[in-house]
Write a protein that holds these residues in place. Structure first.
Motif, PDB file in Angstrom:
ATOM      1  N   LEU A 247       0.811  -1.218   0.000  1.00 50.46           N
ATOM      2  CA  LEU A 247       0.000   0.000   0.000  1.00 50.46           C
ATOM      3  C   LEU A 247       0.838   1.260   0.000  1.00 50.46           C
ATOM      4  O   LEU A 247       0.286   2.369   0.022  1.00 50.46           O
ATOM      5  CB  LEU A 247      -0.936  -0.013   1.208  1.00 50.46           C
ATOM      6  CG  LEU A 247      -1.932  -1.185   1.245  1.00 50.46           C
ATOM      7  CD1 LEU A 247      -2.835  -1.073   2.449  1.00 50.46           C
ATOM      8  CD2 LEU A 247      -2.749  -1.241  -0.036  1.00 50.46           C
ATOM      9  N   ASN A 248       2.157   1.131   0.016  1.00 55.82           N
ATOM     10  CA  ASN A 248       3.022   2.288  -0.119  1.00 55.82           C
ATOM     11  C   ASN A 248       3.411   2.540  -1.571  1.00 55.82           C
ATOM     12  O   ASN A 248       4.105   3.525  -1.853  1.00 55.82           O
ATOM     13  CB  ASN A 248       4.294   2.115   0.719  1.00 55.82           C
ATOM     14  CG  ASN A 248       4.002   2.174   2.200  1.00 55.82           C
ATOM     15  OD1 ASN A 248       3.201   2.983   2.646  1.00 55.82           O
ATOM     16  ND2 ASN A 248       4.642   1.303   2.966  1.00 55.82           N
ATOM     17  N   ASP A 249       3.005   1.661  -2.462  1.00 53.75           N
ATOM     18  CA  ASP A 249       3.329   1.791  -3.887  1.00 53.75           C
ATOM     19  C   ASP A 249       2.039   1.649  -4.679  1.00 53.75           C
ATOM     20  O   ASP A 249       1.778   0.627  -5.311  1.00 53.75           O
ATOM     21  CB  ASP A 249       4.353   0.725  -4.292  1.00 53.75           C
ATOM     22  CG  ASP A 249       4.859   0.927  -5.715  1.00 53.75           C
ATOM     23  OD1 ASP A 249       4.605   2.000  -6.279  1.00 53.75           O
ATOM     24  OD2 ASP A 249       5.496   0.007  -6.250  1.00 53.75           O
TER      25      ASP A 249
ATOM     26  N   LEU B  56       0.549  10.513   1.820  1.00 54.78           N
ATOM     27  CA  LEU B  56      -0.907  10.532   1.748  1.00 54.78           C
ATOM     28  C   LEU B  56      -1.481   9.135   1.917  1.00 54.78           C
ATOM     29  O   LEU B  56      -2.514   8.949   2.585  1.00 54.78           O
ATOM     30  CB  LEU B  56      -1.341  11.132   0.408  1.00 54.78           C
ATOM     31  CG  LEU B  56      -2.849  11.218   0.152  1.00 54.78           C
ATOM     32  CD1 LEU B  56      -3.508  12.112   1.188  1.00 54.78           C
ATOM     33  CD2 LEU B  56      -3.127  11.728  -1.261  1.00 54.78           C
ATOM     34  N   LEU B  57      -0.815   8.147   1.340  1.00 55.00           N
ATOM     35  CA  LEU B  57      -1.291   6.771   1.485  1.00 55.00           C
ATOM     36  C   LEU B  57      -1.202   6.310   2.936  1.00 55.00           C
ATOM     37  O   LEU B  57      -2.099   5.616   3.434  1.00 55.00           O
ATOM     38  CB  LEU B  57      -0.470   5.847   0.585  1.00 55.00           C
ATOM     39  CG  LEU B  57      -0.638   6.045  -0.925  1.00 55.00           C
ATOM     40  CD1 LEU B  57       0.390   5.221  -1.680  1.00 55.00           C
ATOM     41  CD2 LEU B  57      -2.039   5.663  -1.362  1.00 55.00           C
ATOM     42  N   GLN B  58      -0.141   6.691   3.634  1.00 52.40           N
ATOM     43  CA  GLN B  58       0.016   6.291   5.020  1.00 52.40           C
ATOM     44  C   GLN B  58      -1.094   6.857   5.899  1.00 52.40           C
ATOM     45  O   GLN B  58      -1.504   6.230   6.874  1.00 52.40           O
ATOM     46  CB  GLN B  58       1.384   6.742   5.549  1.00 52.40           C
ATOM     47  CG  GLN B  58       2.559   5.918   5.036  1.00 52.40           C
ATOM     48  CD  GLN B  58       2.526   4.489   5.556  1.00 52.40           C
ATOM     49  OE1 GLN B  58       2.044   4.226   6.653  1.00 52.40           O
ATOM     50  NE2 GLN B  58       3.031   3.568   4.756  1.00 52.40           N
ATOM     51  N   LYS B  59      -1.584   8.020   5.544  1.00 50.94           N
ATOM     52  CA  LYS B  59      -2.640   8.631   6.350  1.00 50.94           C
ATOM     53  C   LYS B  59      -3.992   7.947   6.150  1.00 50.94           C
ATOM     54  O   LYS B  59      -4.862   8.041   7.015  1.00 50.94           O
ATOM     55  CB  LYS B  59      -2.770  10.116   5.999  1.00 50.94           C
ATOM     56  CG  LYS B  59      -1.563  10.955   6.373  1.00 50.94           C
ATOM     57  CD  LYS B  59      -1.775  12.404   5.963  1.00 50.94           C
ATOM     58  CE  LYS B  59      -0.567  13.254   6.310  1.00 50.94           C
ATOM     59  NZ  LYS B  59      -0.742  14.680   5.895  1.00 50.94           N
ATOM     60  N   HIS B  60      -4.159   7.287   5.008  1.00 53.02           N
ATOM     61  CA  HIS B  60      -5.469   6.706   4.692  1.00 53.02           C
ATOM     62  C   HIS B  60      -5.315   5.253   4.240  1.00 53.02           C
ATOM     63  O   HIS B  60      -5.909   4.839   3.236  1.00 53.02           O
ATOM     64  CB  HIS B  60      -6.156   7.528   3.599  1.00 53.02           C
ATOM     65  CG  HIS B  60      -6.243   8.987   3.895  1.00 53.02           C
ATOM     66  ND1 HIS B  60      -7.150   9.526   4.784  1.00 53.02           N
ATOM     67  CD2 HIS B  60      -5.520  10.041   3.436  1.00 53.02           C
ATOM     68  CE1 HIS B  60      -6.996  10.833   4.845  1.00 53.02           C
ATOM     69  NE2 HIS B  60      -6.013  11.174   4.045  1.00 53.02           N
ATOM     70  N   LEU B  61      -4.519   4.477   4.958  1.00 57.83           N
ATOM     71  CA  LEU B  61      -4.285   3.086   4.557  1.00 57.83           C
ATOM     72  C   LEU B  61      -5.578   2.278   4.509  1.00 57.83           C
ATOM     73  O   LEU B  61      -5.771   1.431   3.638  1.00 57.83           O
ATOM     74  CB  LEU B  61      -3.292   2.421   5.521  1.00 57.83           C
ATOM     75  CG  LEU B  61      -1.811   2.709   5.290  1.00 57.83           C
ATOM     76  CD1 LEU B  61      -0.974   1.991   6.323  1.00 57.83           C
ATOM     77  CD2 LEU B  61      -1.379   2.311   3.893  1.00 57.83           C
ATOM     78  N   SER B  62      -6.482   2.527   5.458  1.00 61.25           N
ATOM     79  CA  SER B  62      -7.707   1.729   5.508  1.00 61.25           C
ATOM     80  C   SER B  62      -8.641   2.026   4.344  1.00 61.25           C
ATOM     81  O   SER B  62      -9.548   1.237   4.065  1.00 61.25           O
ATOM     82  CB  SER B  62      -8.442   1.985   6.829  1.00 61.25           C
ATOM     83  OG  SER B  62      -8.777   3.352   6.957  1.00 61.25           O
TER      84      SER B  62
END
Length: 427
Positions: free
Chosen positions: A317-319, A391-397
């Motif tokens: 989810l980081n890529d 941005l992805l880390q803030k909204h992983l779910s």
């Protein structure tokens, strides 16, 4: 004499006419005994038929109501259908206007695509049976987290065998080193013998010199001279034999040292075998290579897999990125790192920022899953828009792969983003 003609009875038609017409009432009241002349004929006008009584007004009976409703049902049915169609069209138009942004004008281009992410297959390095699965589909995992274990009884037995071989190799090194020490001692002894033989030769040479002088003077016999010569030659031979022993001792030392090298190599090989087996045991503990989410459980506990058999499928989810296609004219204006705004069909109210991270160097046929503005645009260039990791880390779910959407890319750096495509992300 002729008898008078009896009076004629009133006709039925006249009576009927008198019954219906008021004007005929005096005629009907005339004396019935008035004689009728032979020239008297019935009226040329035929009597009017009896008036038909007016039809009674129709009564509102249940049968009539049902009949009337049956006659009006098709009209009502088609009216309802028309209302539904009009309402559906209006709702579709409203939804389309909400889901599809208006064209921002020149300086921008768009392409359809889907959200994708790097997928990782967690697989068994060696053939074996799955012992445990510790995660489920949809679980978030971190780098280094234990995901599954394989049975390692066979590997543990191989490790014990390698350790025994290692111990035997170490013992062989000790024995080889002892042999080297022994051969070195033999060499020292041979060298000492050489010195002894050289001393004996020196003594024999001196004795021979004296014997030669004495024999010349007649003080010693020829026999003594011959004996001294024999002793001196024997001393030379003894020296050569001792020197040969030294050479043999040196060769034995080198052979022993070679055995030491071989034994040490066996030790290293045994250690490498132990390390390899332990690495296989560690690889049997399947761990997550990076942060992500479990997408599929490909295999279950107890199943036997071949070497390289997939156990789990992870999504990094980081890529996360969207791949879309642009025509040649638009691709030529795309800059690496250029701004891209993504609008997903599932969340049309949000606009996600991204940057161009890849532009294909060659054109390709457009995939069937990608829509183009013109059927003539068969050859397109693939472009990848990378979403920022922070941005992805803030909204992983909230990150989901496979969602379709539209990627808007700014071709003119000076062109401002329209209000409907301004960045808007969940808070």
């Amino acid at each position: 004499m002729t008898s008078p003609t009896p009076p004629e009875e009133p006709s039925t038609s006249s009576a009927a006419a008198s019954a219906t017409s008021p004007a005929a009432a005096p005629t009907a009241a005339a004396p019935a005994a008035q004689p009728a002349t032979p020239a008297a004929t019935p009226s040329a006008t035929p009597p009017a038929p009896a008036a038909t009584p007016p039809a009674p007004a129709s009564a509102a009976t249940p049968a009539n109501a049902v009949k009337q409703a049956a006659q009006n049902y098709p009209l009502k049915k088609w009216g309802i259908i028309a209302l539904v169609v009009v309402g559906t069209a209006a709702a579709g138009l409203y939804a389309w206007t909400k889901l599809h942004k208006t064209e921002p004008g020149e300086g921008f281009a768009s392409g359809n695509g889907r959200i994708e992410a790097t997928e990782i297959d967690v697989a068994a390095k060696l053939a074996g049976r799955i012992d445990q699965l510790l995660v489920n589909e949809g679980d978030f995992v971190v780098a280094g987290q234990l995901l599954a274990t394989m049975q390692v009884q066979v590997l543990e037995a191989q490790r014990d065998e390698a350790r025994a071989q290692h111990q035997r190799a170490v013992s062989a090194v000790v024995g080889a080193q002892a042999q080297v020490t022994a051969r070195e001692s033999d060499k020292l002894a041979a060298q000492a013998l050489v010195m002894q033989r050289e001393t004996e030769q020196d003594a024999a040479r001196r004795r021979l010199a004296r014997s030669t002088t004495l024999t010349a003077e007649g003080a010693a016999s020829e026999q003594e001279l011959d004996d001294d010569r024999a002793r001196e030659r024997s001393a030379q031979a003894a020296i050569k034999a001792a020197q040969a022993q030294v050479t043999a001792a040196q060769a034995a030392i080198e052979a022993a040292e070679a055995q030491v090298v071989g034994a040490r190599s066996a030790v290293v090989a045994a250690e490498a075998t132990i390390a390899r087996v332990e690495a296989d045991i560690q690889d049997s503990q399947l761990k997550s290579p990076r942060d992500g989410r479990v997408q599929y459980r490909v295999a279950q506990a107890g199943e036997v897999l071949a070497a390289g058999g997939t156990v789990l499928n992870l999504v990094d989810l980081n890529d996360v990125y969207m791949t879309f296609f642009l025509p040649e004219m638009a691709t030529g204006k795309v800059a690496m790192g250029g701004e891209v705004h993504l609008v997903l069909d599932a969340a049309p109210t949000y606009v996600i920022p991204a940057k161009v991270s890849f532009v294909a160097s060659t054109a390709q046929f457009t995939p069937k899953t990608v829509e183009t503005a013109s059927e003539r645009q068969k050859l397109m260039f693939r472009v990848k828009a990378q979403i920022d990791r922070e941005l992805l880390q803030k909204h992983l779910s909230l990150v989901k792969t496979g969602l379709p959407g539209v990627a808007w890319i700014k071709l003119d750096p000076q062109a401002p983003w329209p209000a409907e495509l301004a960045i808007k992300v969940p808070q």
